[in-house]
Design an enzyme around this catalytic site. Structure first.
Site, PDB file in Angstrom:
ATOM      1  N   LEU A  63       0.762  -1.277   0.051  1.00 42.86           N
ATOM      2  CA  LEU A  63       0.057  -0.069   0.058  1.00 42.86           C
ATOM      3  C   LEU A  63       0.729   1.138  -0.019  1.00 42.86           C
ATOM      4  O   LEU A  63       0.327   2.303  -0.175  1.00 42.86           O
ATOM      5  CB  LEU A  63      -1.185   0.099   1.135  1.00 42.86           C
ATOM      6  N   ASP A 309      -0.225  -9.517  -4.587  1.00 39.24           N
ATOM      7  CA  ASP A 309       0.814  -9.059  -4.575  1.00 39.24           C
ATOM      8  C   ASP A 309       0.899  -7.738  -5.085  1.00 39.24           C
ATOM      9  O   ASP A 309       1.764  -7.156  -6.167  1.00 39.24           O
ATOM     10  CB  ASP A 309       1.969  -9.701  -5.445  1.00 39.24           C
ATOM     11  N   GLY A 328       6.939  -5.233 -10.021  1.00 42.86           N
ATOM     12  CA  GLY A 328       5.953  -5.058  -9.439  1.00 42.86           C
ATOM     13  C   GLY A 328       4.738  -5.039 -10.349  1.00 42.86           C
ATOM     14  O   GLY A 328       4.885  -4.179 -11.357  1.00 42.86           O
TER      15      GLY A 328
HETATM   16  O1  DOR Z   1       7.545  -7.527  -7.737  1.00 42.90           O
HETATM   17  C1  DOR Z   1       7.321  -7.407  -6.606  1.00 42.90           C
HETATM   18  N1  DOR Z   1       7.351  -6.077  -6.038  1.00 42.90           N
HETATM   19  N2  DOR Z   1       7.934  -8.338  -5.599  1.00 42.90           N
HETATM   20  C2  DOR Z   1       8.020  -7.810  -4.223  1.00 42.90           C
HETATM   21  O2  DOR Z   1       8.457  -8.697  -3.705  1.00 42.90           O
HETATM   22  C3  DOR Z   1       7.891  -6.776  -3.952  1.00 42.90           C
HETATM   23  C4  DOR Z   1       6.945  -5.871  -4.705  1.00 42.90           C
HETATM   24  C5  DOR Z   1       6.912  -4.253  -4.526  1.00 42.90           C
HETATM   25  O3  DOR Z   1       7.251  -3.971  -3.416  1.00 42.90           O
HETATM   26  O4  DOR Z   1       7.002  -3.577  -5.402  1.00 42.90           O
END
Ligand code: DOR
Length: 432
Positions: A63, A309, A328
């Site tokens: 978040l 995620d 991410g």
């Molecule tokens: O792809 C990811 N993004 N994997 C993670 O473990 C952390 C996350 C992020 O915080 O952006």
């Protein structure tokens, strides 16, 4: 303002079964007051042809508050959650500062009071998530933490992980076991890698992260779960090898659970062919063989929960080369529709992955599947399975826009969400 709402003639699916019934919500107490047929209330919402489910629980969201609010805040993330049908989300600790002290956790809980869903903060296993010194877990449990994880990174040192499990296992937690969740990547093997190591990384000339980086840590932590008897939850499983190991560990009666993300059961490493950093994620998108294994794990109960995620990043940060962009992708608003469109699972089994199974892992008893009964909190998702829609990043509630599903046509969408009796989503729109 009316005090009571009846959800009329919906198909109720929860832990107790699948039946047509009405649900009456008292908005002032936030509780379900009646479930049955022929019920009336001040306001009626026609749910004929819709599925009425316990609100979804996401064990894994980022978040970005405190510290990285240009990408997401607790409020904007909770709007995305409400649009996805989630009434509770577990917030990951890789904020700035990290969620490794009661004061940061209390700050997150305080901001969460204005949110459109329950914000359940996780806390780091180690101070600063650097794997060197244990966080004050007892105090953090007292502050309301249910899950410990260094997510963003895995705990690299086996001895440290053993000590963390032993320490957590000895903490009084009102009779419920403490859960340590692990982001499984051995960094000695992933260093320099930006995508899955295989045919595509070789073709594209990008550094690879081998499946074995995940497999090794899953293997190690299954061994440590056996040694300590303490519950390990495996986050975002992505490899055929790790799914097989968790399956065997469960068959052997070990205290392990696991989650998988929508992107790991729908996308492969071939998506990286255009060098678009929207497809960069940790753990990386893998092969069709791995996708099939994750799907099989979801189907046979090896994987307990679908977790998103959800990882918002600003357009500026994603607008870099594949090597330099942060990993991410967004997930909250598309998760249910992707699962419903892509997984051939009986609806009750699918909802179990979104509701009572993750709720049980996180100890979020207000969001359990038995919630659709009088005297329970009104945390409810009303799903329109017939709704067809196209994902558009610009229409998402998140501040960030990094969805890898832009333009994808999906079936099924949450039409209404109720959180503690408040209608936070009405006809696909958040109410505040
Ligand atoms: O792809 C990811 N993004 N994997 C993670 O473990 C952390 C996350 C992020 O915080 O952006």
């Amino acid at each position: 303002m009316s005090q009571t709402i009846v959800l009329k003639d919906g198909r109720l699916i929860d832990y107790a079964g699948d039946r047509i019934a009405d649900v009456v919500i008292d908005t002032s107490s936030g509780m379900i007051t009646e479930v049955g047929t022929g019920l009336a209330a001040e306001t009626e919402i026609d749910c004929e042809g819709l599925v009425v489910s316990p609100g979804f629980v996401d064990l894994h969201v980022h978040l970005r508050e405190p510290g990285l609010e240009a990408a997401e805040t607790i409020l904007t993330g909770s709007r995305a959650a409400a649009r996805g049908g989630f009434t509770a989300v577990v917030a990951m600790p890789n904020t700035n500062p990290a969620m490794d002290s009661a004061s940061v956790v209390e700050q997150v809980l305080a901001a969460g009071r204005q949110a459109l869903c329950e914000i359940s903060p996780s806390a780091a296993i180690s101070i600063g998530r650097n794997g060197e010194q244990l966080s004050p877990m007892g105090e953090l449990l007292g502050a309301g933490v249910r899950i410990f994880t260094d997510d963003g990174n895995g705990v690299q040192d086996a001895r440290f992980m053993r000590r963390a499990l032993e320490y957590a296992g000895g903490l009084p937690n009102g009779g419920s076991p403490v859960v340590l969740a692990q982001h499984c990547e051995v960094e000695a093997l992933t260093e320099g890698g930006v995508m899955h190591e295989g045919e595509w990384s070789a073709k594209l000339g990008l550094g690879g992260q081998p499946s074995e980086a995940e497999d090794l840590m899953v293997m190690r932590d299954i061994t440590l779960a056996r040694l300590t008897g303490v519950h390990v939850h495996f986050q975002h499983l992505s490899t055929a090898g790790s799914v097989a190991m968790v399956r065997a560990a469960k068959a052997g009666g070990l205290p392990v659970t696991a989650e998988a993300t929508p992107h790991h059961f729908t996308l492969t490493d071939a998506s990286c062919a255009g060098f678009d950093p929207v497809f960069k994620v940790h753990p990386p998108l893998r092969t069709a063989h791995d996708v099939a294994a994750v799907r099989a794990g979801l189907a046979d109960g090896t994987i307990d929960a679908i977790a998103t995620d959800h990882a918002p990043h600003t357009p500026e940060s994603k607008d870099r080369s594949f090597d330099d962009a942060p990993p991410g992708m967004l997930g909250l608003e598309t998760a249910f529709a992707l699962a419903y469109t892509e997984l051939e699972l009986p609806l009750t089994d699918l909802l179990a992955l979104f509701t009572w199974r993750p709720a049980a892992i996180a100890g979020l008893s207000d969001h359990q599947g038995s919630a659709l009964s009088p005297g329970r909190h009104a945390n409810i998702a009303v799903i329109d399975l017939e709704h067809r829609w196209t994902v558009r990043g610009d229409n998402l509630a998140s501040i960030a826009r990094n969805t890898p599903f832009e333009g994808r046509q999906l079936n099924g969408r949450v039409r209404h969400t109720f959180y503690r009796g408040e209608q936070v989503l009405a006809n696909f729109e958040v109410t505040r």
